[in-house]
Design a protein around this motif. Sequence first.
Motif, PDB file in Angstrom:
ATOM      1  N   GLU A  82      -7.606   6.939  -0.995  1.00  0.00           N
ATOM      2  CA  GLU A  82      -6.401   6.729  -1.801  1.00  0.00           C
ATOM      3  C   GLU A  82      -5.673   5.451  -1.378  1.00  0.00           C
ATOM      4  O   GLU A  82      -5.007   4.800  -2.194  1.00  0.00           O
ATOM      5  N   GLY A 113      -6.952   2.566  -0.310  1.00  0.00           N
ATOM      6  CA  GLY A 113      -7.571   1.344  -0.817  1.00  0.00           C
ATOM      7  C   GLY A 113      -6.945   0.857  -2.112  1.00  0.00           C
ATOM      8  O   GLY A 113      -6.436  -0.282  -2.188  1.00  0.00           O
ATOM      9  N   PRO A 114      -6.934   1.678  -3.164  1.00  0.00           N
ATOM     10  CA  PRO A 114      -6.318   1.222  -4.423  1.00  0.00           C
ATOM     11  C   PRO A 114      -4.814   1.026  -4.328  1.00  0.00           C
ATOM     12  O   PRO A 114      -4.258   0.160  -5.016  1.00  0.00           O
ATOM     13  N   ALA A 115      -4.132   1.807  -3.482  1.00  0.00           N
ATOM     14  CA  ALA A 115      -2.687   1.640  -3.335  1.00  0.00           C
ATOM     15  C   ALA A 115      -2.356   0.274  -2.738  1.00  0.00           C
ATOM     16  O   ALA A 115      -1.426  -0.413  -3.185  1.00  0.00           O
ATOM     17  N   ALA A 122      -4.425  -2.355  -2.796  1.00  0.00           N
ATOM     18  CA  ALA A 122      -4.897  -3.366  -3.752  1.00  0.00           C
ATOM     19  C   ALA A 122      -3.844  -3.647  -4.817  1.00  0.00           C
ATOM     20  O   ALA A 122      -3.689  -4.784  -5.276  1.00  0.00           O
ATOM     21  N   ALA A 123      -3.104  -2.624  -5.203  1.00  0.00           N
ATOM     22  CA  ALA A 123      -2.081  -2.780  -6.235  1.00  0.00           C
ATOM     23  C   ALA A 123      -0.950  -3.700  -5.794  1.00  0.00           C
ATOM     24  O   ALA A 123      -0.237  -4.264  -6.644  1.00  0.00           O
ATOM     25  N   GLU A 149      -5.293  -5.503   1.513  1.00  0.00           N
ATOM     26  CA  GLU A 149      -6.404  -4.627   1.875  1.00  0.00           C
ATOM     27  C   GLU A 149      -6.445  -4.493   3.386  1.00  0.00           C
ATOM     28  O   GLU A 149      -5.972  -5.374   4.113  1.00  0.00           O
ATOM     29  N   LEU A 158      -5.793  -9.328  -0.446  1.00  0.00           N
ATOM     30  CA  LEU A 158      -6.910  -8.709  -1.161  1.00  0.00           C
ATOM     31  C   LEU A 158      -7.957  -9.763  -1.507  1.00  0.00           C
ATOM     32  O   LEU A 158      -7.621 -10.858  -1.970  1.00  0.00           O
ATOM     33  N   ASP A 198     -17.653  -7.050  -4.829  1.00  0.00           N
ATOM     34  CA  ASP A 198     -16.450  -6.365  -5.286  1.00  0.00           C
ATOM     35  C   ASP A 198     -15.377  -6.499  -4.209  1.00  0.00           C
ATOM     36  O   ASP A 198     -15.625  -7.085  -3.142  1.00  0.00           O
ATOM     37  N   GLU A 199     -14.197  -5.939  -4.487  1.00  0.00           N
ATOM     38  CA  GLU A 199     -13.153  -5.902  -3.469  1.00  0.00           C
ATOM     39  C   GLU A 199     -13.645  -5.099  -2.272  1.00  0.00           C
ATOM     40  O   GLU A 199     -14.366  -4.112  -2.421  1.00  0.00           O
ATOM     41  N   TRP A 231     -12.491  -2.909  -0.156  1.00  0.00           N
ATOM     42  CA  TRP A 231     -12.258  -1.472   0.002  1.00  0.00           C
ATOM     43  C   TRP A 231     -13.222  -0.648  -0.837  1.00  0.00           C
ATOM     44  O   TRP A 231     -13.451   0.530  -0.539  1.00  0.00           O
ATOM     45  N   LYS A 232     -13.804  -1.241  -1.863  1.00  0.00           N
ATOM     46  CA  LYS A 232     -14.757  -0.524  -2.705  1.00  0.00           C
ATOM     47  C   LYS A 232     -16.167  -0.516  -2.109  1.00  0.00           C
ATOM     48  O   LYS A 232     -16.996   0.308  -2.512  1.00  0.00           O
TER      49      LYS A 232
END
Length: 471
Positions: free
Chosen positions: A133, A135-137, A139-140, A144, A225, A324-325, A327-328
Amino acid sequence: MSKVSRRAMLAGAGVAGVAVLGAGGLAGRRMWLDREPAALPAQDAQGRLLWRNWSGVAHAYPASRAAPKSEGELLDILKSSPGPIRPVGAGHSFTALAPTDGTLLTLDGMTGLVSHDAATHRAVVRAGTRLAELGPALAAVGQEMINLPDINKQSVGGAIGTGTHGTGRGIQAVHGSVVALQLATPTGELIDCDAQTRPEVFNAARVGLGAFGVVTQVTLQNQPLGRVVKRTAVRPLDEVLEAWPDLTRRHRNAEFFAVPFTGYAALVTHDVTDQPVRPRGPDQDTETLMALKQLRDLFEFAPSLRRSIAEREFGKIPPEEVVDEGWKLLSNERPVRFNEMEYHLPIEAQIPALREVLKAIETQRNDVFFPIEARIIAADDAWLSPFYERECGSVAVHAYYKDDYDFFFSIIEPIFRRHGGRPHWGKLHSLKARDLAQIYPRWREAGEVRRALDPQGRMLNDYLKGIFLDG
């Protein structure tokens, strides 16, 4: 690991398989050994509900369960709930850190991003937040984490408290990015600490096994990021072992999985890139592991056939490359359950120790099929960090959750200890306080801090008593 199809792995093996299986006796034996472990009762005689960890090797029937939603509620629980009080995250530790007949405490109600600073790339994160959870938080908000572990299921608090790590020369474990933390103690204190404020608490509790109190939030030093290119290639094992020092210098992140009884390894590297995104496809690790398992099942008592088939099929696997980023790509789904022992060795001892481990497995344990993972981690200054003041190379040995893992202790752990290893806190080992005091230079000071924060030992279950009090 790279994709290895079950069909390809076993192609051409039918005739040999029939010969090895004979009248079906070996198949029957393997079916018996491959049965599901006996199910534990859903509740005990007192009506207390079962808790167990991800692999099923640790379990408990806690008298009380707590899920606070605020620091004040948490402090009340720590002061008044029945002990031992044990915080639990995703249950991804294999050691018995969480089991208790007292209070099992989850921070699933204390999650999320609290704040962030765009100028410094720092973020304050609640400790119950899962890495998947976070990672995307991050990234927003354009951030990262500097590095991530292999699996993305852990909570932030659990990952930091057990010294969870990724790989990369000059890159520290997850707790190395913690620049401040908040700790709730059983005596009712809520302590904010960093390298200047209460530094003894910061140094001791950063990797604290949940024994100093409960970490409620951390301030992470992140980075902007960006994207990485992930390359996976199956290569002859001896070639990878020989090139390993150079590989760790040339790539931002490098690790490999040595596959017993095959002569091959899967090499995985990550490097910063500005290439356009080329996302990875569906996860293939389950298919790969089940292919290796089937090969073991057929040829457990014919290792030369097992190796020859594997060598033929592994040599056909093309390299893979995705972008890709970070965290992915740095963390993965790991749906196949297993048990694990991992030790962190002085960097110069990593490959010699791994060679001994492989030799021991291939001469004494034909039943092993899980790959052996090798990574590299930078030194840090947390007192109970396995990487305290030394760069380490880690070696992780796995066993399928249905298979025996006693060989970890009888065959593998003596090799790790002989080479000066320190165990991963969340993974199986047999060390007690008297052993740990010899390999952690600040063990005594950390113990003094723990006793001051928890004088009644309310955070110590039986396992942690062995870690901190035995000897």
